[in-house]
Design a protein around this motif. Structure first.
Motif: not given
Length: 122
Positions: A32-37, A94-97, A113-114
């Motif tokens: 998975r590509a992952m990201g931070w928002y 926020y963490c994002h998958a 994520g929360q």
């Protein structure tokens, strides 16, 4: 069920550092590509950094040179190292998958994520 769990948020002074962690309890983290928002009060959520399954990274212009995203597939964890923090970095992060899909099918949906609060002030 909670799949993404963030930690590491808190309050720091300008110029300080903080490292955010996000643990993925799912079964396909390595592909998975992952990201931070992040989202500040009264503003739209914006992409801060992301990393592909192959390790390619990209960053929001305002954080380039200060933030670093990385991943540890053995621990199913993605990190965001934040240095030289500024008051304008204050936001909920926020963490994002990303979804895993082809043009015609979505095999795994995106997950959020929360959120964890980061406050930068003197």
């Amino acid at each position: 069920q909670v799949q993404l769990v963030e930690s590491g948020g808190g309050s720091v002074q300008p110029g300080g550092s903080l490292r955010l962690s996000c643990v993925d309890s799912g079964s396909i983290f390595s592909i998975r590509a992952m990201g931070w928002y992040r989202q500040a009060p009264g503003k739209e959520r914006e992409l801060v950094a992301d990393i592909t399954s192959g390790g390619s990274t990209s960053y929001l212009d305002s954080v380039k040179g200060r933030f670093t995203i990385s991943r540890d597939n053995a621990k199913n964890t993605v990190y965001l190292q934040m240095n030289s923090l500024k008051p304008e970095d204050t936001a909920v992060y926020y963490c994002h998958a990303d979804s895993f899909r082809t043009m015609s099918r979505t095999f795994y949906p995106e997950v959020w994520g929360q959120g964890t609060l980061v406050t930068v002030s003197s």
